[in-house]
Design a protein around this motif. Structure first.
Motif, PDB file in Angstrom:
ATOM      1  N   VAL A   1     -83.009  59.633  21.745  1.00  0.00           N
ATOM      2  CA  VAL A   1     -81.637  59.460  22.240  1.00  0.00           C
ATOM      3  C   VAL A   1     -81.103  58.085  21.848  1.00  0.00           C
ATOM      4  O   VAL A   1     -79.949  57.946  21.409  1.00  0.00           O
ATOM      5  CB  VAL A   1     -81.582  59.661  23.769  1.00  0.00           C
ATOM      6  CG1 VAL A   1     -80.265  59.124  24.348  1.00  0.00           C
ATOM      7  CG2 VAL A   1     -81.720  61.135  24.114  1.00  0.00           C
ATOM      8  N   ALA A   2     -81.943  57.058  21.965  1.00  0.00           N
ATOM      9  CA  ALA A   2     -81.523  55.718  21.554  1.00  0.00           C
ATOM     10  C   ALA A   2     -81.213  55.684  20.064  1.00  0.00           C
ATOM     11  O   ALA A   2     -80.222  55.067  19.632  1.00  0.00           O
ATOM     12  CB  ALA A   2     -82.621  54.711  21.891  1.00  0.00           C
ATOM     13  N   ALA A   3     -82.037  56.360  19.251  1.00  0.00           N
ATOM     14  CA  ALA A   3     -81.797  56.404  17.808  1.00  0.00           C
ATOM     15  C   ALA A   3     -80.480  57.094  17.487  1.00  0.00           C
ATOM     16  O   ALA A   3     -79.711  56.635  16.623  1.00  0.00           O
ATOM     17  CB  ALA A   3     -82.948  57.127  17.113  1.00  0.00           C
ATOM     18  N   GLY A   4     -80.186  58.209  18.161  1.00  0.00           N
ATOM     19  CA  GLY A   4     -78.930  58.907  17.936  1.00  0.00           C
ATOM     20  C   GLY A   4     -77.724  58.066  18.316  1.00  0.00           C
ATOM     21  O   GLY A   4     -76.700  58.068  17.619  1.00  0.00           O
ATOM     22  N   ALA A   5     -77.838  57.320  19.419  1.00  0.00           N
ATOM     23  CA  ALA A   5     -76.732  56.476  19.863  1.00  0.00           C
ATOM     24  C   ALA A   5     -76.455  55.353  18.871  1.00  0.00           C
ATOM     25  O   ALA A   5     -75.303  54.978  18.640  1.00  0.00           O
ATOM     26  CB  ALA A   5     -77.042  55.895  21.242  1.00  0.00           C
ATOM     27  N   LEU A   6     -77.490  54.807  18.258  1.00  0.00           N
ATOM     28  CA  LEU A   6     -77.302  53.781  17.229  1.00  0.00           C
ATOM     29  C   LEU A   6     -76.665  54.385  15.973  1.00  0.00           C
ATOM     30  O   LEU A   6     -75.816  53.768  15.332  1.00  0.00           O
ATOM     31  CB  LEU A   6     -78.636  53.123  16.888  1.00  0.00           C
ATOM     32  CG  LEU A   6     -79.248  52.241  17.978  1.00  0.00           C
ATOM     33  CD1 LEU A   6     -80.669  51.821  17.586  1.00  0.00           C
ATOM     34  CD2 LEU A   6     -78.380  51.008  18.224  1.00  0.00           C
TER      35      LEU A   6
ATOM     36  N   ALA B   1     -76.121  62.397  13.081  1.00  0.00           N
ATOM     37  CA  ALA B   1     -76.729  61.772  14.257  1.00  0.00           C
ATOM     38  C   ALA B   1     -77.777  62.687  14.884  1.00  0.00           C
ATOM     39  O   ALA B   1     -78.831  62.223  15.344  1.00  0.00           O
ATOM     40  CB  ALA B   1     -75.662  61.409  15.277  1.00  0.00           C
ATOM     41  N   GLY B   2     -77.500  63.991  14.898  1.00  0.00           N
ATOM     42  CA  GLY B   2     -78.485  64.935  15.423  1.00  0.00           C
ATOM     43  C   GLY B   2     -79.753  64.950  14.593  1.00  0.00           C
ATOM     44  O   GLY B   2     -80.863  65.090  15.131  1.00  0.00           O
ATOM     45  N   ASP B   3     -79.602  64.782  13.288  1.00  0.00           N
ATOM     46  CA  ASP B   3     -80.783  64.702  12.417  1.00  0.00           C
ATOM     47  C   ASP B   3     -81.555  63.409  12.668  1.00  0.00           C
ATOM     48  O   ASP B   3     -82.793  63.401  12.625  1.00  0.00           O
ATOM     49  CB  ASP B   3     -80.365  64.782  10.951  1.00  0.00           C
ATOM     50  CG  ASP B   3     -79.759  66.120  10.596  1.00  0.00           C
ATOM     51  OD1 ASP B   3     -80.114  67.120  11.240  1.00  0.00           O
ATOM     52  OD2 ASP B   3     -78.935  66.175   9.666  1.00  0.00           O
ATOM     53  N   GLY B   4     -80.819  62.325  12.913  1.00  0.00           N
ATOM     54  CA  GLY B   4     -81.488  61.075  13.258  1.00  0.00           C
ATOM     55  C   GLY B   4     -82.302  61.228  14.534  1.00  0.00           C
ATOM     56  O   GLY B   4     -83.433  60.736  14.628  1.00  0.00           O
ATOM     57  N   PHE B   5     -81.731  61.921  15.517  1.00  0.00           N
ATOM     58  CA  PHE B   5     -82.447  62.216  16.762  1.00  0.00           C
ATOM     59  C   PHE B   5     -83.717  63.014  16.474  1.00  0.00           C
ATOM     60  O   PHE B   5     -84.811  62.650  16.922  1.00  0.00           O
ATOM     61  CB  PHE B   5     -81.527  63.006  17.705  1.00  0.00           C
ATOM     62  CG  PHE B   5     -82.207  63.517  18.950  1.00  0.00           C
ATOM     63  CD1 PHE B   5     -82.108  62.821  20.142  1.00  0.00           C
ATOM     64  CD2 PHE B   5     -82.932  64.705  18.930  1.00  0.00           C
ATOM     65  CE1 PHE B   5     -82.738  63.290  21.291  1.00  0.00           C
ATOM     66  CE2 PHE B   5     -83.575  65.178  20.067  1.00  0.00           C
ATOM     67  CZ  PHE B   5     -83.468  64.462  21.249  1.00  0.00           C
ATOM     68  N   THR B   6     -83.582  64.110  15.718  1.00  0.00           N
ATOM     69  CA  THR B   6     -84.722  65.012  15.506  1.00  0.00           C
ATOM     70  C   THR B   6     -85.815  64.361  14.682  1.00  0.00           C
ATOM     71  O   THR B   6     -87.013  64.512  14.985  1.00  0.00           O
ATOM     72  CB  THR B   6     -84.244  66.308  14.833  1.00  0.00           C
ATOM     73  OG1 THR B   6     -83.246  66.926  15.660  1.00  0.00           O
ATOM     74  CG2 THR B   6     -85.394  67.283  14.639  1.00  0.00           C
TER      75      THR B   6
END
Length: 312
Positions: free
Chosen positions: A281-286, A255-260
């Motif tokens: 942040v929205a991408a990480g939450a998804l 999820a952190g990689d998705g955020f970055t």
């Protein structure tokens, strides 16, 4: 800003076991699920940036083995170019051994393998690719000398450099100060001297102030991710909080990689730091609401829709 997001990154194949709870030392337990998937912070972030709509070029190394073939096939399935993914004859493709508990938390053990062949010489050989980039992104999984060389070359060429210092690595202060932004979680922030005295449960506003105190000194700009709470960011223009929506986490892996990766994609298209962080942040939450790494990353339209709902 124009040009692709160029990712110098680790590329692994993840072997993930799903368990009710983590085993105690010396304990043997049974998994209730297993998955093999593309991983490595570099390839994860490259896929996330691509899914978010950026043109992406991944510079990576794989072994001459079945895992390498699997990694290439997965990148091609996502539509990522693989021309800068080189093969190493005498090293295996990197691997991550992951355990995910029913709580959604995970443990990860990474074996570098062919990723260790991504040396400063590779950076020098890719100088023309860097010069044409809109943004260059890398992570703490690479050799420290390689990270520092990327910082030097991007500075020489005037190209924006984003470093996700995960895991923490002893990168020289001269390299960190070139980062725009330096992306960290709480643990990584403390490793570079940000929030060393911050207690567990420190608020977003308090972390925003800590990030603001480090912007322009530790790095040009700072982003600190704070898990389910969201993220904060600071640069010379100001400092911001980006609260996360309340969701049920299924799997936090990647999820952190998705955020970055999402952050890099929107910075590369010219979005301000505060806006790019809110979208990330929205991408990480998804991402935490689905199992796996790269297959959990939501498409651009879904991410923008979720970000708009957060802002409403």
């Amino acid at each position: 800003m124009s040009g692709p997001v160029v990712v110098f990154g680790s590329l692994n194949v993840d072997s993930t076991s799903y368990v009710e709870a983590f085993p105690a030392p010396g304990e043997t337990i049974l998994a209730h699920g297993f998955q093999v998937a593309l991983g490595g912070k570099g390839s994860n972030q490259a896929v996330a940036a691509h899914v978010a709509g950026a043109e992406v070029e991944l510079v990576a190394r794989i072994g001459d083995d079945a895992s390498g073939e699997f990694a290439l096939a997965t990148l091609e399935r996502f539509g990522l170019p693989t021309g800068a993914v080189g093969r190493v004859a005498d090293a295996p493709t990197g691997v991550a051994q992951i355990t995910v508990a029913d709580s959604g938390e995970n443990t990860v053990i990474v074996t570098g393998g062919s990723n260790l062949a991504l040396t400063p010489d590779v950076v020098d050989a890719e100088r023309s690719r860097i010069a044409a980039a809109g943004l260059v992104l890398t992570q703490g999984e690479l050799l420290v000398d390689t990270i520092e060389r990327i910082a030097e070359v991007t500075a020489e060429l005037g190209v924006r450099f984003v470093l996700n210092l995960a895991p923490p690595a002893p990168v020289a202060a001269a390299a960190l100060v070139a980062c725009d932004p330096l992306v960290l979680n709480e643990h990584e922030a403390r490793a570079v001297g940000i929030g060393t005295d911050a207690a567990a449960g420190t608020s977003l506003d308090e972390w925003r102030e800590l990030a603001a105190s480090a912007a322009g000194t530790v790095a040009r700009s700072i982003v600190v991710t704070l898990g389910a709470a969201g993220a904060v960011a600071a640069d010379a223009e100001g400092s911001w909080t980006a609260p996360a929506p309340r969701v049920t986490a299924v799997d936090t892996t990647g999820a952190g990689d998705g955020f970055t990766g999402t952050l890099a994609a929107f910075l590369a298209e010219g979005r301000p730091l505060a806006e790019a962080v809110r979208i990330a942040v929205a991408a990480g939450a998804l991402a935490v609401q689905a199992r796996g790494t790269v297959d959990s990353y939501a498409p651009r339209e879904a991410v923008l829709r979720a970000a708009a709902e957060l802002a409403a």
